[in-house]
Design a protein around this motif. Structure first.
Motif, PDB file in Angstrom:
ATOM      1  N   LEU A   1       0.828  -1.208   0.000  1.00  0.00           N
ATOM      2  CA  LEU A   1       0.000   0.000   0.000  1.00  0.00           C
ATOM      3  C   LEU A   1       0.857   1.251   0.000  1.00  0.00           C
ATOM      4  CD1 LEU A   1      -3.003  -0.797   2.373  1.00  0.00           C
ATOM      5  CD2 LEU A   1      -3.099  -0.195  -0.047  1.00  0.00           C
ATOM      6  N   SER A   2       1.927   1.247   0.756  1.00  0.00           N
ATOM      7  CA  SER A   2       2.800   2.421   0.789  1.00  0.00           C
ATOM      8  C   SER A   2       3.402   2.696  -0.580  1.00  0.00           C
ATOM      9  CB  SER A   2       3.918   2.222   1.828  1.00  0.00           C
ATOM     10  OG  SER A   2       3.388   2.188   3.134  1.00  0.00           O
ATOM     11  N   GLU A   3       3.783   1.637  -1.272  1.00  0.00           N
ATOM     12  CA  GLU A   3       4.330   1.786  -2.624  1.00  0.00           C
ATOM     13  C   GLU A   3       3.269   2.362  -3.556  1.00  0.00           C
ATOM     14  OE1 GLU A   3       6.767  -0.907  -5.920  1.00  0.00           O
ATOM     15  OE2 GLU A   3       5.640  -1.885  -4.320  1.00  0.00           O
ATOM     16  N   TYR A   4       2.055   1.832  -3.464  1.00  0.00           N
ATOM     17  CA  TYR A   4       0.950   2.315  -4.295  1.00  0.00           C
ATOM     18  C   TYR A   4       0.635   3.773  -3.997  1.00  0.00           C
ATOM     19  CZ  TYR A   4      -3.995   3.244  -5.194  1.00  0.00           C
ATOM     20  OH  TYR A   4      -5.176   3.829  -5.555  1.00  0.00           O
ATOM     21  N   LEU A   5       0.476   4.117  -2.717  1.00  0.00           N
ATOM     22  CA  LEU A   5       0.122   5.482  -2.343  1.00  0.00           C
ATOM     23  C   LEU A   5       1.220   6.473  -2.733  1.00  0.00           C
ATOM     24  CD1 LEU A   5      -1.493   4.816   1.156  1.00  0.00           C
ATOM     25  CD2 LEU A   5      -2.675   5.484  -0.947  1.00  0.00           C
ATOM     26  N   SER A   6       2.469   6.034  -2.673  1.00  0.00           N
ATOM     27  CA  SER A   6       3.574   6.914  -3.071  1.00  0.00           C
ATOM     28  C   SER A   6       3.493   7.254  -4.549  1.00  0.00           C
ATOM     29  CB  SER A   6       4.921   6.239  -2.776  1.00  0.00           C
ATOM     30  OG  SER A   6       5.107   6.070  -1.383  1.00  0.00           O
ATOM     31  N   ARG A   7       3.232   6.248  -5.395  1.00  0.00           N
ATOM     32  CA  ARG A   7       3.153   6.481  -6.840  1.00  0.00           C
ATOM     33  C   ARG A   7       1.948   7.351  -7.192  1.00  0.00           C
ATOM     34  NH1 ARG A   7       6.221   2.504  -9.782  1.00  0.00           N
ATOM     35  NH2 ARG A   7       5.208   3.153 -11.716  1.00  0.00           N
ATOM     36  N   MET A   8       0.818   7.120  -6.530  1.00  0.00           N
ATOM     37  CA  MET A   8      -0.376   7.913  -6.811  1.00  0.00           C
ATOM     38  C   MET A   8      -0.185   9.372  -6.364  1.00  0.00           C
ATOM     39  SD  MET A   8      -2.254   5.670  -8.322  1.00  0.00           S
ATOM     40  CE  MET A   8      -0.704   4.904  -8.858  1.00  0.00           C
ATOM     41  N   THR A   9       0.510   9.556  -5.252  1.00  0.00           N
ATOM     42  CA  THR A   9       0.790  10.909  -4.768  1.00  0.00           C
ATOM     43  C   THR A   9       1.672  11.665  -5.751  1.00  0.00           C
ATOM     44  OG1 THR A   9       0.605  10.196  -2.461  1.00  0.00           O
ATOM     45  CG2 THR A   9       1.782  12.246  -2.879  1.00  0.00           C
ATOM     46  N   GLU A  10       2.619  10.971  -6.366  1.00  0.00           N
ATOM     47  CA  GLU A  10       3.483  11.601  -7.374  1.00  0.00           C
ATOM     48  C   GLU A  10       2.652  12.116  -8.550  1.00  0.00           C
ATOM     49  OE1 GLU A  10       6.361   8.683  -8.413  1.00  0.00           O
ATOM     50  OE2 GLU A  10       7.327   8.692  -6.433  1.00  0.00           O
ATOM     51  N   CYS A  11       1.605  11.400  -8.908  1.00  0.00           N
ATOM     52  CA  CYS A  11       0.734  11.838 -10.010  1.00  0.00           C
ATOM     53  C   CYS A  11       0.000  13.118  -9.647  1.00  0.00           C
ATOM     54  CB  CYS A  11      -0.265  10.737 -10.351  1.00  0.00           C
ATOM     55  SG  CYS A  11       0.482   9.216 -10.971  1.00  0.00           S
ATOM     56  N   VAL A  12      -0.425  13.223  -8.407  1.00  0.00           N
ATOM     57  CA  VAL A  12      -1.095  14.450  -7.940  1.00  0.00           C
ATOM     58  C   VAL A  12      -0.122  15.620  -7.978  1.00  0.00           C
ATOM     59  CG1 VAL A  12      -2.184  15.575  -5.957  1.00  0.00           C
ATOM     60  CG2 VAL A  12      -2.737  13.194  -6.490  1.00  0.00           C
ATOM     61  N   LYS A  13       1.068  15.415  -7.464  1.00  0.00           N
ATOM     62  CA  LYS A  13       2.079  16.476  -7.428  1.00  0.00           C
ATOM     63  C   LYS A  13       2.500  16.896  -8.828  1.00  0.00           C
ATOM     64  CE  LYS A  13       5.475  15.942  -4.550  1.00  0.00           C
ATOM     65  NZ  LYS A  13       6.620  15.271  -3.864  1.00  0.00           N
ATOM     66  N   ALA A  14       2.595  15.934  -9.749  1.00  0.00           N
ATOM     67  CA  ALA A  14       3.056  16.236 -11.106  1.00  0.00           C
ATOM     68  C   ALA A  14       2.102  17.164 -11.844  1.00  0.00           C
ATOM     69  CB  ALA A  14       3.242  14.945 -11.895  1.00  0.00           C
ATOM     70  N   THR A  15       0.828  17.183 -11.439  1.00  0.00           N
ATOM     71  CA  THR A  15      -0.156  18.033 -12.104  1.00  0.00           C
ATOM     72  C   THR A  15      -0.515  19.261 -11.269  1.00  0.00           C
ATOM     73  OG1 THR A  15      -1.928  16.649 -11.182  1.00  0.00           O
ATOM     74  CG2 THR A  15      -1.169  16.137 -13.416  1.00  0.00           C
ATOM     75  N   GLY A  16       0.287  19.537 -10.240  1.00  0.00           N
ATOM     76  CA  GLY A  16       0.062  20.726  -9.432  1.00  0.00           C
ATOM     77  C   GLY A  16      -1.090  20.609  -8.460  1.00  0.00           C
ATOM     78  N   GLY A  17      -1.476  19.372  -8.127  1.00  0.00           N
ATOM     79  CA  GLY A  17      -2.570  19.170  -7.183  1.00  0.00           C
ATOM     80  C   GLY A  17      -2.113  19.303  -5.744  1.00  0.00           C
ATOM     81  N   THR A  18      -3.075  19.457  -4.855  1.00  0.00           N
ATOM     82  CA  THR A  18      -2.819  19.528  -3.421  1.00  0.00           C
ATOM     83  C   THR A  18      -3.254  18.219  -2.784  1.00  0.00           C
ATOM     84  OG1 THR A  18      -3.166  21.920  -3.336  1.00  0.00           O
ATOM     85  CG2 THR A  18      -3.369  20.717  -1.266  1.00  0.00           C
ATOM     86  N   LEU A  19      -2.305  17.494  -2.202  1.00  0.00           N
ATOM     87  CA  LEU A  19      -2.647  16.266  -1.490  1.00  0.00           C
ATOM     88  C   LEU A  19      -3.366  16.647  -0.206  1.00  0.00           C
ATOM     89  CD1 LEU A  19      -2.435  13.168  -1.215  1.00  0.00           C
ATOM     90  CD2 LEU A  19      -0.314  13.557   0.058  1.00  0.00           C
ATOM     91  N   ASP A  20      -4.619  16.271  -0.092  1.00  0.00           N
ATOM     92  CA  ASP A  20      -5.418  16.631   1.075  1.00  0.00           C
ATOM     93  C   ASP A  20      -5.165  15.672   2.228  1.00  0.00           C
ATOM     94  OD1 ASP A  20      -7.708  16.886   2.903  1.00  0.00           O
ATOM     95  OD2 ASP A  20      -8.500  18.266   1.394  1.00  0.00           O
ATOM     96  N   LYS A  21      -5.425  14.396   1.990  1.00  0.00           N
ATOM     97  CA  LYS A  21      -5.228  13.403   3.055  1.00  0.00           C
ATOM     98  C   LYS A  21      -5.306  11.996   2.475  1.00  0.00           C
ATOM     99  CE  LYS A  21      -8.815  14.806   5.450  1.00  0.00           C
ATOM    100  NZ  LYS A  21      -9.506  15.796   4.561  1.00  0.00           N
ATOM    101  N   PHE A  22      -4.822  11.042   3.270  1.00  0.00           N
ATOM    102  CA  PHE A  22      -5.032   9.633   2.997  1.00  0.00           C
ATOM    103  C   PHE A  22      -6.196   9.169   3.868  1.00  0.00           C
ATOM    104  CE2 PHE A  22      -0.345  10.051   2.336  1.00  0.00           C
ATOM    105  CZ  PHE A  22      -0.351   9.850   0.966  1.00  0.00           C
ATOM    106  N   ILE A  23      -7.148   8.479   3.260  1.00  0.00           N
ATOM    107  CA  ILE A  23      -8.288   7.944   4.001  1.00  0.00           C
ATOM    108  C   ILE A  23      -8.235   6.433   3.841  1.00  0.00           C
ATOM    109  CG2 ILE A  23     -10.793   8.036   4.316  1.00  0.00           C
ATOM    110  CD1 ILE A  23     -10.753  10.662   2.688  1.00  0.00           C
ATOM    111  N   GLY A  24      -7.576   5.774   4.776  1.00  0.00           N
ATOM    112  CA  GLY A  24      -7.333   4.351   4.607  1.00  0.00           C
ATOM    113  C   GLY A  24      -6.430   4.141   3.409  1.00  0.00           C
ATOM    114  N   ASP A  25      -6.912   3.384   2.415  1.00  0.00           N
ATOM    115  CA  ASP A  25      -6.110   3.160   1.209  1.00  0.00           C
ATOM    116  C   ASP A  25      -6.513   4.117   0.089  1.00  0.00           C
ATOM    117  OD1 ASP A  25      -8.574   2.169   0.607  1.00  0.00           O
ATOM    118  OD2 ASP A  25      -7.901   0.179  -0.040  1.00  0.00           O
TER     119      ASP A  25
END
Length: 218
Positions: A1-25
């Motif tokens: 899950l940590s590997e998955y969440l890390s890659r998905m977070t990179e996609c948010v950052k790459a498009t200038g998004g704001t990571l709000d929170k993790f809600i479980g997975d």
């Protein structure tokens, strides 16, 4: 899950998004805050497509080492929200709240019913088309009654980027769109025939399979 969440977070950052929170997975993210982004809806759509691309690569890696093959779904909505610091006097988060936020969460779950990966509200689709006309391939899915909303919401699938769709996928979408027209008119036999044609053109067409079942029911 940590590997998955890390890659998905990179996609948010790459498009200038704001990571709000993790809600479980799950991941909650927003665009157009705290900095104005005129193309915020297009950025959200681009991020979702990047997520699906990266997840496919991750699944190939996990298959090779016999790890569970995680799936993911995305819901995208655009509307007025309250944004700012939320919480107690001592502990708080920068976040967004409101009915439109809840709608995005419900759109994510709606993917299960249609066999899709990314569902967007019509407001998000229109905004993305306004600033990036013709870049994304959308298709109408339905008008749905969501909890908390008095008026049915028009929703679309974000299929992909127009430039990357192959012939089979384009033909399947065309057959599906014609099938929807007959479905809305109540011509369920003809609609089913077109949805089955779409499946023949692209076997993994989730919405066509979902509508075949609806045609049988009606």
């Amino acid at each position: 899950l940590s590997e998955y969440l890390s890659r998905m977070t990179e996609c948010v950052k790459a498009t200038g998004g704001t990571l709000d929170k993790f809600i479980g997975d799950s991941i909650m993210a927003e665009w157009n805050a705290p900095v104005d982004q005129d193309d915020h809806a297009a950025r959200a759509c681009e991020s979702a497509l990047m997520m699906m691309f990266d997840l496919k690569a991750l699944r190939e890696e996990w298959r090779g080492v016999h790890r569970p093959l995680l799936n993911a779904r995305v819901g995208i909505n655009t509307g007025e929200m309250v944004v700012g610091n939320m919480g107690s006097k001592e502990i708080f988060d920068y976040t967004v709240i409101g009915n439109e936020v809840n709608t995005a969460s419900r759109l994510e779950r709606l993917n299960k019913d249609f066999g899709t990966s990314i569902i967007v509200a019509e407001t998000a689709r229109n905004e993305a088309e306004r600033c990036c006309p013709g870049k994304f391939a959308f298709r109408f899915l339905a008008r749905v009654a969501l909890k908390g909303r008095a008026v049915p919401l028009t929703v679309h699938e974000l299929v992909g980027r127009m430039s990357s769709l192959d012939r089979g996928r384009r033909e399947a979408i065309e057959s599906f769109n014609r099938g929807i027209e007959y479905f809305i008119m109540g011509s369920f036999v003809e609609a089913k025939r077109l949805f089955q044609r779409a499946i023949g053109e692209y076997s993994e067409d989730g919405p066509s399979n979902a509508y075949v079942s609806l045609c049988d029911r009606y």
